[in-house]
Design a protein around this motif. Structure first.
Motif, PDB file in Angstrom:
ATOM      1  N   SER A  73     -73.447  -2.983  30.258  1.00 23.93           N
ATOM      2  CA  SER A  73     -72.786  -2.317  31.377  1.00 23.93           C
ATOM      3  C   SER A  73     -73.032  -0.819  31.271  1.00 23.93           C
ATOM      4  CB  SER A  73     -71.282  -2.604  31.389  1.00 23.93           C
ATOM      5  OG  SER A  73     -70.666  -2.126  30.199  1.00 23.93           O
ATOM      6  N   VAL A  74     -72.771  -0.110  32.374  1.00 21.47           N
ATOM      7  CA  VAL A  74     -72.963   1.334  32.422  1.00 21.47           C
ATOM      8  C   VAL A  74     -71.602   2.016  32.382  1.00 21.47           C
ATOM      9  CG1 VAL A  74     -73.857   3.273  33.766  1.00 21.47           C
ATOM     10  CG2 VAL A  74     -75.114   1.113  33.708  1.00 21.47           C
ATOM     11  N   GLY A  79     -72.463   7.533  32.239  1.00 24.55           N
ATOM     12  CA  GLY A  79     -73.681   7.008  32.829  1.00 24.55           C
ATOM     13  C   GLY A  79     -74.606   6.343  31.838  1.00 24.55           C
ATOM     14  N   VAL A  81     -75.704   3.307  29.040  1.00 20.37           N
ATOM     15  CA  VAL A  81     -75.540   1.870  28.834  1.00 20.37           C
ATOM     16  C   VAL A  81     -74.751   1.632  27.545  1.00 20.37           C
ATOM     17  CG1 VAL A  81     -76.736  -0.313  28.420  1.00 20.37           C
ATOM     18  CG2 VAL A  81     -77.678   1.340  30.052  1.00 20.37           C
ATOM     19  N   PRO A  93     -79.618   6.533  29.316  1.00 17.00           N
ATOM     20  CA  PRO A  93     -79.313   6.741  30.743  1.00 17.00           C
ATOM     21  C   PRO A  93     -80.265   5.917  31.619  1.00 17.00           C
ATOM     22  CG  PRO A  93     -80.630   8.557  29.939  1.00 17.00           C
ATOM     23  CD  PRO A  93     -80.396   7.651  28.749  1.00 17.00           C
ATOM     24  N   GLN A  95     -80.006   4.035  34.306  1.00 20.16           N
ATOM     25  CA  GLN A  95     -79.962   4.199  35.762  1.00 20.16           C
ATOM     26  C   GLN A  95     -80.638   5.506  36.178  1.00 20.16           C
ATOM     27  OE1 GLN A  95     -76.040   3.955  37.439  1.00 20.16           O
ATOM     28  NE2 GLN A  95     -76.791   3.922  39.523  1.00 20.16           N
TER      29      GLN A  95
END
Length: 297
Positions: A73-74, A79, A81, A93, A95
């Motif tokens: 999950s983030v 931000g 993981v 990071p 995303q």
């Protein structure tokens, strides 16, 4: 209404991409093995490359989104993981790096959330109000769908059943706790327990196959696996009281889960008569990639 959707399911052994047209039709689909060694840079390059390949199949002028399911999950604040079964992702990071790589927004959700969403929209969970979706494979995770919407929660970990510590004296887990559900009923957890107990390295597939022949060590390991499944899921059913449970991941194909396993759930659940159906998924190991497509933005 004319938006196309790219979904990518990032797994420990395979990465799959799909492009859905405006009506949900599949315009492109590709599955590849996860990069050897699964280094972070290789993950970013591979996932970004698949997304670009899918984007190349988008009809001219059509808008498109990207959604990615990950085994973790983030953190909503940093931000970064966290809690990822693919440990190379932890603290990264992902995303931000993928958005930089692709030059557009990317949505990330836990792979169990993506699986649960897909099964509730077009699979075994259709028609049920509250569904708990389970992934049992290399790791173990869960997702919660309520009336067609997957619950993420303020910490983005709703349904994160795999890291519930059920045995304080159990095996250490990469998350820092001991005796997590994942150490008990994931394929990797059962394999590690067998190695620790017998000094021999067998795959989960080999353990199950030999257990069915009556080999005593494997039969014992397999029975413990089924009992741990019953204890872990029975406790969850007692807390959540879902309308249905849908099993996914490679281990969901073990037939005994739906016979002996269900009996063990019944033994440990706080109910006189267990009425919650425990269902095999209908979408196979591609459920997550469809769910990922639907979370895109």
């Amino acid at each position: 209404m004319n938006t196309c959707r790219i979904g990518i399911d990032l797994g420990g052994t395979k990465i799959e991409a799909v492009l859905l047209g405006p009506g949900g039709e599949v315009l492109f689909r590709r599955r590849i093995p996860s990069p050897a060694g699964m280094g972070y840079e290789a993950v970013v390059a591979t996932v970004g490359g698949l997304a670009r390949e899918a984007a190349g199949r988008v009809p001219d002028g059509a808008p498109w989104t990207v959604g990615i399911g990950i085994p973790g999950s983030v953190d909503a604040v940093t931000g970064l993981v966290r809690n990822a079964n693919s440990t190379c992702l932890i603290g990264k990071p992902l995303q931000r790096d993928l958005e930089s790589h692709l030059g557009r927004p990317v949505a990330l959700r836990n792979d169990a959330d993506c699986f649960t969403m897909a099964e509730c929209r077009m699979g075994a969970g259709q028609g049920y109000g509250l569904v708990f979706g389970v992934i049992m494979g290399t790791g173990c995770g869960g997702g919660i769908c309520i009336d067609g919407e997957v619950r993420e929660g303020p910490h983005r970990i709703a349904g994160e059943w795999g890291h519930l510590s059920v045995d304080p004296a159990g095996a250490p887990c990469y998350c820092g706790n001991r005796g997590c559900v994942e150490t008990k009923i994931s394929g990797s957890g059962v394999e590690r327990a067998f190695l620790a107990g017998h000094g021999e390295r067998l795959t989960m597939e080999e353990i199950v196959r030999l257990a069915r022949t009556g080999e005593p060590r494997c039969a014992g390991a397999f029975d413990r696996f089924l009992d741990d499944f019953g204890r872990c899921l029975g406790g969850l059913v007692s807390i959540l009281d879902p309308d249905a449970v849908v099993l996914g991941g490679g281990l969901s194909n073990i037939e005994e889960l739906y016979t002996v396993g269900v009996e063990r759930v019944r033994r440990y659940a706080f109910h006189d008569a267990l009425r919650t159906p425990i269902l095999r998924n209908l979408l196979g190991d591609s459920a997550g990639v469809f769910g990922a497509a639907w979370i895109g933005r």
